[in-house]
Design an enzyme around this catalytic site. Sequence first.
Site, short mmCIF file in Angstrom:
data_model
loop_
_atom_site.label_atom_id
_atom_site.label_comp_id
_atom_site.label_asym_id
_atom_site.label_seq_id
_atom_site.Cartn_x
_atom_site.Cartn_y
_atom_site.Cartn_z
N GLY A 196 0.84 -1.19 0.00
CA GLY A 196 0.00 0.00 0.00
C GLY A 196 0.87 1.24 0.00
CG ASP A 248 1.91 7.88 6.56
OD1 ASP A 248 2.91 7.31 7.03
OD2 ASP A 248 1.87 9.09 6.29
CB CYS A 249 -1.71 2.32 3.95
SG CYS A 249 -0.59 0.94 3.71
N GLY A 250 -0.78 1.86 7.31
CA GLY A 250 -0.92 0.93 8.43
C GLY A 250 -0.23 -0.40 8.21
CE LYS A 251 3.77 -0.19 3.59
NZ LYS A 251 3.17 1.14 3.61
CG ASP A 278 7.80 -3.15 8.20
OD1 ASP A 278 6.95 -3.06 7.28
OD2 ASP A 278 7.86 -2.32 9.13
CD GLU A 279 10.03 0.35 5.84
OE1 GLU A 279 9.67 0.60 4.66
OE2 GLU A 279 9.71 1.06 6.81
#
Length: 247
Positions: free
Chosen positions: A37, A40-43, A114-115
Site C-alpha cells: 500500500g 502511512d496505510c498501516g502496514k 517489513d519495508e
Amino acid sequence: MTPMDTIEITRVGPAVVPASGDRRRHPAPAHLTFFHGPMDCGKSTLALQVDHNQSRQGRHGLLVTQGDRSEAPQISSRVGLSREAVEIDAGTDLRLLVRDRWADGHRVDYLIVDEAQFLTAAQVDQLAELVDESHVDVYAFGLTTDFRTRLFPGTQRLLEIADDIQRVQVEVLCWCGLPGLLNARVVDGAMVSSGETVVVADTAPADLPGEDVVGSPAVRYQVLCRRHYVRRELGPTAAGPGQLALP
Ligand SMILES: [Zn+2]
C-alpha cells in the site's frame, strides 16, 4: 527445540525440511503473502498484528526490516506498537539468516518482512525458496510505488511470485478526501517526479527520533489520489493529518 533438532538443522541442505515436530503435525504448505500500500496505510501495524496472531498460536517468528538505523532495530507502528527486528540489507541472504537461527537452536516458523519494497529480486526469490523448500511462512509488507509511481524492485518481484497479494486497506486520504494511493515527493514545497528512486530515509516515519533529511532542501512526502498526483496539486494545506513532514 531439542538439541537433536539443532543437530539435524545444521546438517540440512537447501531442499530439506527442518526437523520440526510442529511442521510434521501441520503438513499444509507454507505461503508467501505480500501486503502492499502507500505510505502511512498501516502496514507496520498490520505486520505487528500478524506477528501477534501467529505467536499466540505458539509459533515462533523472525522479524526483519531495512532502513532502521537505530542501535536496536525494530518494526514500529504509529499506534505505538513495536517489536525487535533484525536489520538486513541488500547483501543479506535470507535463507542463511533463517538457517543460522535454526543452527543456534531457535525455531523459525514464520518470517515477517517489513519495508519489503527495498528487497532485491534475488532476496524475494530467497523468500520463495524458504516457503517452498523449508515450509516457513513469509509475510512481507511494503510500499507499492515510489514517488514516480513506479513499482519498487522488491514490490515488483513480490507481485510476480507471491502466493497471496493483498492491498492494505487504505487509511490515508488525499487532501480531497479520496483514497490516497500514490506517494508524492515534495522538495521545497514543490512536487518533483525525478531523482533517486530509493532513499531509505524517505519512507521512515518522520516522528521517529534520529530521522534526518538527506541533503539540505526540505523534503517531505505526501500521499495523493491519482488525479491530484497527475495534476501535481498538493492541496490547500501542504501537510495535513497523516502526511509526512520531514523537517
Ligand atoms: Zn485528491
